[in-house]
Every structure is written in structure tokens, then in C-alpha cells.
Design a protein around this motif. Structure first.
Motif, PDB file in Angstrom:
ATOM      1  N   ARG A 216       0.833  -1.209   0.000  1.00 46.50           N
ATOM      2  CA  ARG A 216       0.000   0.000   0.000  1.00 46.50           C
ATOM      3  C   ARG A 216       0.865   1.256   0.000  1.00 46.50           C
ATOM      4  NH1 ARG A 216      -4.249  -0.599   4.822  1.00 46.50           N
ATOM      5  NH2 ARG A 216      -4.846   1.432   3.966  1.00 46.50           N
ATOM      6  N   SER A 217       1.933   1.227   0.789  1.00 45.13           N
ATOM      7  CA  SER A 217       2.862   2.357   0.852  1.00 45.13           C
ATOM      8  C   SER A 217       4.159   1.838   1.425  1.00 45.13           C
ATOM      9  CB  SER A 217       2.304   3.496   1.714  1.00 45.13           C
ATOM     10  OG  SER A 217       2.118   3.055   3.055  1.00 45.13           O
ATOM     11  N   LEU A 218       5.224   2.639   1.321  1.00 46.52           N
ATOM     12  CA  LEU A 218       6.494   2.184   1.881  1.00 46.52           C
ATOM     13  C   LEU A 218       7.362   3.368   2.290  1.00 46.52           C
ATOM     14  CD1 LEU A 218       9.175   2.422  -0.242  1.00 46.52           C
ATOM     15  CD2 LEU A 218       7.843   0.720  -1.454  1.00 46.52           C
ATOM     16  N   ARG A 219       8.312   3.070   3.152  1.00 41.03           N
ATOM     17  CA  ARG A 219       9.352   4.014   3.550  1.00 41.03           C
ATOM     18  C   ARG A 219      10.694   3.319   3.363  1.00 41.03           C
ATOM     19  NH1 ARG A 219       7.444   8.336   6.724  1.00 41.03           N
ATOM     20  NH2 ARG A 219       9.482   8.633   7.715  1.00 41.03           N
ATOM     21  N   ALA A 220      11.636   4.002   2.730  1.00 43.61           N
ATOM     22  CA  ALA A 220      12.986   3.472   2.545  1.00 43.61           C
ATOM     23  C   ALA A 220      13.943   4.352   3.333  1.00 43.61           C
ATOM     24  CB  ALA A 220      13.356   3.461   1.064  1.00 43.61           C
ATOM     25  N   GLN A 221      14.755   3.728   4.174  1.00 45.40           N
ATOM     26  CA  GLN A 221      15.666   4.469   5.049  1.00 45.40           C
ATOM     27  C   GLN A 221      14.902   5.515   5.876  1.00 45.40           C
ATOM     28  OE1 GLN A 221      18.148   2.129   4.593  1.00 45.40           O
ATOM     29  NE2 GLN A 221      19.588   3.800   4.876  1.00 45.40           N
ATOM     30  N   ASP A 222      13.703   5.133   6.311  1.00 51.57           N
ATOM     31  CA  ASP A 222      12.850   5.949   7.176  1.00 51.57           C
ATOM     32  C   ASP A 222      12.349   7.225   6.510  1.00 51.57           C
ATOM     33  OD1 ASP A 222      11.472   6.033   9.606  1.00 51.57           O
ATOM     34  OD2 ASP A 222      12.894   7.477  10.442  1.00 51.57           O
ATOM     35  N   ALA A 223      12.294   7.224   5.179  1.00 48.93           N
ATOM     36  CA  ALA A 223      11.737   8.377   4.457  1.00 48.93           C
ATOM     37  C   ALA A 223      10.665   7.871   3.495  1.00 48.93           C
ATOM     38  CB  ALA A 223      12.838   9.106   3.688  1.00 48.93           C
ATOM     39  N   GLY A 228      11.797   1.043  -3.118  1.00 49.78           N
ATOM     40  CA  GLY A 228      12.947   0.702  -2.291  1.00 49.78           C
ATOM     41  C   GLY A 228      13.723  -0.408  -2.961  1.00 49.78           C
ATOM     42  N   SER A 229      15.010  -0.530  -2.647  1.00 48.43           N
ATOM     43  CA  SER A 229      15.829  -1.517  -3.353  1.00 48.43           C
ATOM     44  C   SER A 229      16.821  -2.182  -2.422  1.00 48.43           C
ATOM     45  CB  SER A 229      16.562  -0.853  -4.527  1.00 48.43           C
ATOM     46  OG  SER A 229      17.401   0.185  -4.080  1.00 48.43           O
ATOM     47  N   ALA A 230      17.544  -3.138  -2.963  1.00 54.28           N
ATOM     48  CA  ALA A 230      18.486  -3.957  -2.201  1.00 54.28           C
ATOM     49  C   ALA A 230      19.445  -3.097  -1.398  1.00 54.28           C
ATOM     50  CB  ALA A 230      19.259  -4.856  -3.160  1.00 54.28           C
ATOM     51  N   GLY A 231      19.700  -3.517  -0.150  1.00 60.46           N
ATOM     52  CA  GLY A 231      20.626  -2.814   0.719  1.00 60.46           C
ATOM     53  C   GLY A 231      19.981  -1.767   1.593  1.00 60.46           C
ATOM     54  N   GLN A 232      18.698  -1.478   1.374  1.00 62.31           N
ATOM     55  CA  GLN A 232      18.021  -0.460   2.173  1.00 62.31           C
ATOM     56  C   GLN A 232      17.192  -1.102   3.280  1.00 62.31           C
ATOM     57  OE1 GLN A 232      15.774   1.617  -0.948  1.00 62.31           O
ATOM     58  NE2 GLN A 232      17.138   3.373  -0.683  1.00 62.31           N
ATOM     59  N   ARG A 233      17.005  -0.339   4.344  1.00 64.82           N
ATOM     60  CA  ARG A 233      16.008  -0.681   5.352  1.00 64.82           C
ATOM     61  C   ARG A 233      14.671  -0.169   4.845  1.00 64.82           C
ATOM     62  NH1 ARG A 233      16.033  -4.171   9.090  1.00 64.82           N
ATOM     63  NH2 ARG A 233      14.468  -2.889  10.124  1.00 64.82           N
ATOM     64  N   ILE A 234      13.687  -1.047   4.783  1.00 64.84           N
ATOM     65  CA  ILE A 234      12.407  -0.686   4.190  1.00 64.84           C
ATOM     66  C   ILE A 234      11.269  -1.070   5.130  1.00 64.84           C
ATOM     67  CG2 ILE A 234      10.884  -0.981   2.186  1.00 64.84           C
ATOM     68  CD1 ILE A 234      13.283  -1.783   0.545  1.00 64.84           C
ATOM     69  N   ALA A 235      10.306  -0.181   5.266  1.00 61.59           N
ATOM     70  CA  ALA A 235       9.061  -0.464   5.974  1.00 61.59           C
ATOM     71  C   ALA A 235       7.943  -0.472   4.944  1.00 61.59           C
ATOM     72  CB  ALA A 235       8.794   0.585   7.043  1.00 61.59           C
ATOM     73  N   LEU A 236       7.134  -1.530   4.944  1.00 59.97           N
ATOM     74  CA  LEU A 236       6.067  -1.661   3.953  1.00 59.97           C
ATOM     75  C   LEU A 236       4.730  -1.822   4.655  1.00 59.97           C
ATOM     76  CD1 LEU A 236       8.564  -3.882   2.864  1.00 59.97           C
ATOM     77  CD2 LEU A 236       7.345  -3.259   0.795  1.00 59.97           C
ATOM     78  N   ALA A 237       3.765  -0.972   4.285  1.00 61.26           N
ATOM     79  CA  ALA A 237       2.389  -1.138   4.732  1.00 61.26           C
ATOM     80  C   ALA A 237       1.714  -2.090   3.748  1.00 61.26           C
ATOM     81  CB  ALA A 237       1.670   0.201   4.770  1.00 61.26           C
ATOM     82  N   LEU A 238       1.125  -3.168   4.277  1.00 56.95           N
ATOM     83  CA  LEU A 238       0.637  -4.252   3.422  1.00 56.95           C
ATOM     84  C   LEU A 238      -0.873  -4.386   3.490  1.00 56.95           C
ATOM     85  CD1 LEU A 238       3.254  -6.987   4.380  1.00 56.95           C
ATOM     86  CD2 LEU A 238       3.339  -5.416   2.433  1.00 56.95           C
ATOM     87  N   ALA A 239      -1.464  -4.652   2.346  1.00 60.96           N
ATOM     88  CA  ALA A 239      -2.890  -4.981   2.267  1.00 60.96           C
ATOM     89  C   ALA A 239      -3.015  -6.492   2.057  1.00 60.96           C
ATOM     90  CB  ALA A 239      -3.545  -4.237   1.112  1.00 60.96           C
ATOM     91  N   GLY A 240      -4.050  -7.071   2.670  1.00 57.28           N
ATOM     92  CA  GLY A 240      -4.308  -8.491   2.463  1.00 57.28           C
ATOM     93  C   GLY A 240      -3.721  -9.393   3.528  1.00 57.28           C
TER      94      GLY A 240
END
Length: 625
Positions: A216-223, A228-240
Motif C-alpha cells: 500500500r505504501s512504503l518508507r525506505a531508510q525511514d523516508a 525501495g531496493s536492495a541494501g536499504q532498510r524498508i518499511a512496507l504497509a501491506l494490504a491483504g
């Protein structure tokens, strides 16, 4: 660049990260109350991401959940204490995970004399000697006063600028280390991306649970970010998906990468300070953010001595996500001591001959970072070709990269199977030799049917591969086809004159009702011939290839069978299978005849029965035109 703190408890890791970033990584009430890090903490600057790990020996499992995602080790050592037991264990873990870049923060210099600081530096130099971090810079700092922090931050930022990021090729993989619910966002997971790229709206798979989710949405490196791509810290808001369905250790993957592993082959190394590791030792395996009990089967030795390494197969208590190249840590069965680690090589290990010289040679090739090395050896070892889909999945190769690799190796590719050019040429020679041998064995037969010739050439060769192998000799005239029979051009079998004349008399009776011709007894009755005479003739005609015994005493002409084969193929293309009723509607007549026709095709291997359907296995070209 993802930086992981490492070091003994109470050496100031969390305080140092706060001084570098302004973020307090201790977020739990227990952490605030006790003044120690219990679980993973995270902090970010515009160029750096920090994973703050616990230093207590009882929390190594939490430390390992974050350690497998870091690029740079920041070894934190208090000047008043110097290196301590967890300092050494964290350093060993960093080495086992293949982390070769790092620095040392000599903390609490405001609580140590100048002599003690020099002594601590000497101890650190001795500790790092002979390791991958030997010679890394040491930065004296006092996080509470800010002394030395600017110099350390500058070094880390310069290291990030010089770092080569992880390649973003291949499918997306993220090792989940946290899951929580946010108002307005729903279920959120965080982790380090091991490979690939993810975008808002992507469909992913939660593995090994095998649940589909949408980003649904995401943050990469807390922004906030769109990708987002390999090597990053990623937060993902998920549906389902609900929070209860997600656990630390699971993976978010591009759907084709969902291949949970219960066994895998690996290269395993034992730490020099640990006892020898024996065959079938129970261990605790840490990979990504997962930890799971396992058994270690040694493939080329009876035990791995301290400081040694060997090929091994790990059998896990439950399925986990893993791919070739993933680093892992092994602890003893009670999860008290780190005993070694290694690198995954193959998540599709063979069940048989896993200790053969050929397999051990393959493991050595799989350990080579160049994917061409193992693929070339596999093609040389496997006459029936290499399943490149499995090979690409094991190494997370993008389809374009796989195609380039096969082109570089000059492979012959048929569908998902690739052949070494020399192997392909040898198969063609074997095909021609098998056909010649069959003519010598049965000179009175017109030829060999396609599937039998495939089995004579190489039983494990797939039908599509055999069709491709046969195409060139058929096209250039080295092999001829008469109806469904394949033969060498010079091999000709003629019907006896009497049989030929009688066949020409009886064949019109079959042609008059091609899809439900009269049976032997009906032909005998209509012509006045003896039933045994008609039956014997039709058996000889079938051996010659001009007719097929579709059912008992029920012969169809070769032309009719070729036409029916094309109709069954068309039904499979339209519906995914053939059934009696649609075939009956096409050819007319009764359902019973349609059933006999489909059962005949099952019997000769052209189709395969699946409940009340018939799925295509062969090629209509095998019946001629």
C-alpha cells in the motif's frame, strides 16, 4: 549503507548511535527501565542506516536477526573494559557473515586514562589481527560529551559514499524483522532488502506462509518513497494480511521466488575456538531474521576440525526462506554458543548420490561467484539438460540475466531446459545410432514411433527437447517419417503384393466412416472374408504404419488418427485438456467411441489421463500429416 553496531553489553552502543543520529534506539519500556538494549533498534541519517543490536549473550538470537542485513560493522568497545567475550563473539559473527568493512569506536574515553586508552587500542589491534577487520581505523569517542563523534560520523559518511551498493537485479527479497500495526496504515513490516526492487502497488508473497500481499505504501531508510531496493532498510504497509499472520524470520518476496526450503547444501566453517563439528550434529541455524533447529550432515568428511570447513547439507525442523549466497550462523543445539557458519549453495539438493565426486565437484562450482561456472558444469554432467528455471531461482537471476548467461555459454535452450553444445551433438549422434540399431533388430518394421525412439535415445529426455532434437535430422533428410513411423531414408519395408491389394480393397470401408469405422467382424461380414483373415491383415497393416488399433478389433487409418491427434491438441489449447463430450461433438457419433479414442491416446502416451480429462503430452506432428 546499513551499519550494524557490535560489542559487549553496556559498552555504549545505543548511546553512540544516538550521538551520531539523534535517535534513541531503545524503544521498549523494558529497555528504558533497565538501560540495556533487548531487541533490535534502528536509526537513520540521510546517508546512513543503523541497526543497534543487543550485546547480552542471552540475546544473541536478537542480535543475529539484525546482523545478517548489515554492510558495515561498527565494533563498539569501551576504553575502560577493552574487548570482552561478546565483543569476540560479535566479531566472529561478522566474519562468518562475510562482513569485510568496518571501524572501531573506542567509547567512554572520558572514563579512562590516556594510558588505559593506549592499552585498549593495543588489545583491539591484537583482537582484529588475522580477521577481515584487521587494520580498520579506531576512533576514540565520548558519546556523552560529543568528543570524537564528528570524526567518526565523517568517516562513516565517506565510507557510505565509497560503498558499492548491493545489486538491485533479481527478484525482490526482504527479511522481516519487525511487524506492527499503525493507525491508517494497517499491517506494517520492516526489514533489510536482500535483493531486487519493490514499488508501491506491487504484489508480493509472504513466505514460507505462502500468502499474497499488496504494497500500500512504503518508507525506505525511514523516508517516504515510491520504491525501495536492495541494501536499504524498508518499511512496507501491506494490504491483504493481518499482523497475527506475520512473524520475524518470514520473507517478503517477488512471487516467483517463493520456494520454501527444508534442506539445502552449503559450505560450512567451524570457528577456531570451537570443538570439531561431527556428522549429524544438532545445531541452531540463523538465516536472515529466522532461527530454526537443524541437523548437519557432512558430505565430504566425518567431522570439521576447529578452523576448518567442509561441504554439508542442513536438514531443518521447518521450512524457511533461503537462496544461494545467503550467509548463515550456526549455534549449538541449546543456542548458547556460536560454533560456525556458512553460505547457502543449493536449495534444490539431490536426494541420491549427494556424496558422489560429481556432486562434490558441483558444490565447488556452485561456490564460485560466477553463475556461469556451475551452469556449465551442470550442463556437462546432465545429458538430459539443465532446468534453468530452478537454476535461476536458486541464484535469484533475472530472466534477462539468465538469457545472457545461456547465450554466453552457447547453450541450446528448449523451453526451460538448456543443453551444452557438445552434449546436444552427442544426443543427435545417439538418436541416429538408436534408429539404426532398431532397424537391425526389427528389419520387417517400417520404423520406430516417436516416443519409443525418445526412450531408446535417452529415457530422461523431455518430449519437447526430443522434438527439437529430431527437427534437424528430419529437415535435412537424415531421418524420414512415414505416417507415425520414423526411419532412416534407406530403410524401406514394402507390404507383400497380396496384402497391398487386399488393403486397397478394404481401406475404403474405413474411410467411409473415418471416426467410427467398422470393426473386424463387420468388415468380414460385409466382404465375405474370413474374420481371421481380416484380423491378421490389419495387424500387418498396423505394423507397417497405415492403421492403428484404437480399440480391440477396431482399426482407424493412419490419416484419421493424425487428424484426431490434431483435434485433441486443439481442445487442449482451447480448454487446457480434452474430454469425451467436446470430442464427440466435433467428430459426431457416440460418446463411447470418443472415450475409446481418448483412452487410446492415453495408452500410447500422447495424452495423460487426469481424472476425467486428458492432458496433452505429445506433439501432433508425431503422427505425420
Amino acid at each position: 549503507m546499513i551499519i550494524g553496531t557490535a560489542g559487549h553489553i553496556d559498552h555504549g552502543k545505543t548511546t553512540l548511535v544516538k550521538a551520531l543520529t539523534g535517535v534513541d534506539c531503545d524503544r521498549l519500556k523494558e529497555e528504558k527501565a533497565r538501560g540495556i538494549t533487548v531487541d533490535l533498534g534502528y536509526a537513520y541519517t540521510p546517508t546512513l542506516g543503523f541497526i543497534d543490536v543487543p550485546g547480552h549473550e542471552k540475546l544473541i538470537h536478537n542480535m543475529l536477526a539484525g546482523a545478517t542485513g548489515i554492510d558495515f560493522a561498527l565494533l563498539v568497545i569501551a576504553a575502560d573494559d577493552g574487548p570482552m567475550p561478546q565483543t569476540r563473539e560479535h566479531l566472529e559473527i561478522a566474519e562468518l557473515l562475510g562482513i569485510t568493512r568496518g571501524a572501531v569506536a573506542l567509547t567512554k574515553i572520558d572514563a579512562a586514562s590516556a594510558d588505559r586508552q593506549q592499552q585498549a587500542k593495543a588489545e583491539i589491534t591484537e583482537l582484529l589481527a588475522g580477521t577481515a577487520l584487521a587494520g580498520v581505523p579506531i576512533f576514540p569517542v565520548a558519546a556523552t560529551t560529543g568528543q570524537g563523534i564528528a570524526e567518526l560520523r565523517t568517516h562513516l559518511e565517506n565510507a557510505a559514499m565509497a560503498a558499492q551498493g548491493r545489486p538491485a537485479s533479481g527478484g525482490f527479497r526482504l527479511a522481516i524483522d519487525r511487524c506492527f500495526t499503525l493507525s491508517g496504515a494497517g499491517t506494517v513490516v520492516t526489514g533489510t532488502a536482500f535483493a531486487g526492487t519493490v514499488r508501491v502497488g506491487d504484489q508480493l508473497r509472504l513466505s514460507p506462509a505462502d500468502k499474497p500481499v499488496r504494497v500500500r505504501s512504503l518508507r525506505a531508510q525511514d523516508a517516504p518513497a515510491e520504491a525501495g531496493s536492495a541494501g536499504q532498510r524498508i518499511a512496507l504497509a501491506l494490504a491483504g494480511i493481518e499482523k497475527a499472520d506475520v512473524a520475524r524470520g518470514m520473507w517478503l518476496l517477488a512471487p516467483p521466488l517463493h520456494a520454501p526450503a527444508r534442506r539445502f547444501d552449503a559450505r560450512v566453517r567451524v570457528l577456531s575456538g570451537q570443538p570439531a563439528l561431527k556428522h549429524w550434529t544438532p545445531v541452531h541455524l540463523h538465516l536472515g531474521a529466522e532461527d530454526v533447529p537443524a541437523r548437519l550432515a557432512l558430505l565430504d568428511t566425518d567431522e570439521i576440525p576447529p578452523g576448518g570447513s567442509a561441504w554439508a547439507q542442513l536438514t531443518l525442523e521447518r521450512e524457511i526462506g533461503a537462496l544461494a549466497g545467503d550467509r548463515f550462523i550456526l549455534r549449538d543445539a541449546g543456542a548458547r554458543h556460536t560454533i560456525g557458519g556458512g553460505q547457502v549453495l543449493d536449495i534444490f539438493p539431490p536426494h541420491r548420490k549427494k556424496r558422489s565426486p560429481e556432486r562434490l565437484a558441483m558444490l565447488a562450482a556452485l561456490a564460485d561467484p560466477d553463475p556461469a561456472v556451475a551452469l556449465q558444469l551442470a550442463a556437462e554432467q546432465q545429458p538430459a539438460g539443465v532446468d534453468v528455471t530452478h537454476y535461476a531461482l536458486n541464484r535469484n537471476l533475472a530472466r534477462a540475466d539468465l538469457a545472457d548467461l545461456c547465450q554466453r555459454l552457447q547453450f541450446k535452450v528448449i523451453g526451460d531446459t538448456a543443453f551444452d553444445p557438445a552434449r546436444w551433438a552427442a544426443l543427435e549422434s545417439k538418436l541416429l545410432a538408436a534408429l539404426a540399431a532398431e532397424h537391425e533388430r526389427a528389419p520387417d518394421l517400417t520404423g520406430v514411433e516417436r516416443d519409443r525412439l525418445r526412450r531408446l535415445t535417452l529415457p530422461t529426455l523431455s518430449r519437447p527437447a526430443f522434438d527439437a532434437l529430431l527437427a534437424a535430422p528430419l529437415a535435412d533428410g537424415r531421418i524420414a517419417q512415414t505416417n507415425a513411423w520414423l526411419h532412416l531414408p534407406e530403410h524401406r519395408v514394402q507390404l507383400a503384393a497380396a496384402d497391398r491389394d487386399l488393403w486397397q480393397t478394404l481401406k475404403p470401408l474405413l474411410d467411409a466412416q473415418p471416426y467410427n469405422p467398422p470393426r473386424v467382424r463387420d468388415i468380414a461380414k460385409a466382404t465375405g472374408l474370413a474374420e481371421d483373415t481380416v484380423r491378421a491383415l490389419f495387424k500387418r497393416i498396423a505394423r507397417h504404419g497405415d492403421a492403428w488399433p484404437v480399440a480391440h478389433d477396431h482399426y482407424f487409418t493412419a490419416a484419421t488418427v493424425a487428424d484426431l491427434a490434431r483435434r485433441v491438441a486443439a481442445l487442449n489449447q482451447r480448454d487446457g485438456y480434452a474430454r469425451a463430450a467436446p470430442l464427440r461433438d466435433e467428430i459426431g457419433g457416440g460418446r463411447k467411441v470418443a472415450i475409446h479414442i481418448l483412452e487410446f491416446f492415453d495408452r500410447i502416451g500422447y495424452t495423460r489421463r487426469v481424472r476425467d480429462t486428458h492432458v496433452l503430452r505429445g506433439n501432433p506432428e508425431q503422427f505425420g500429416t
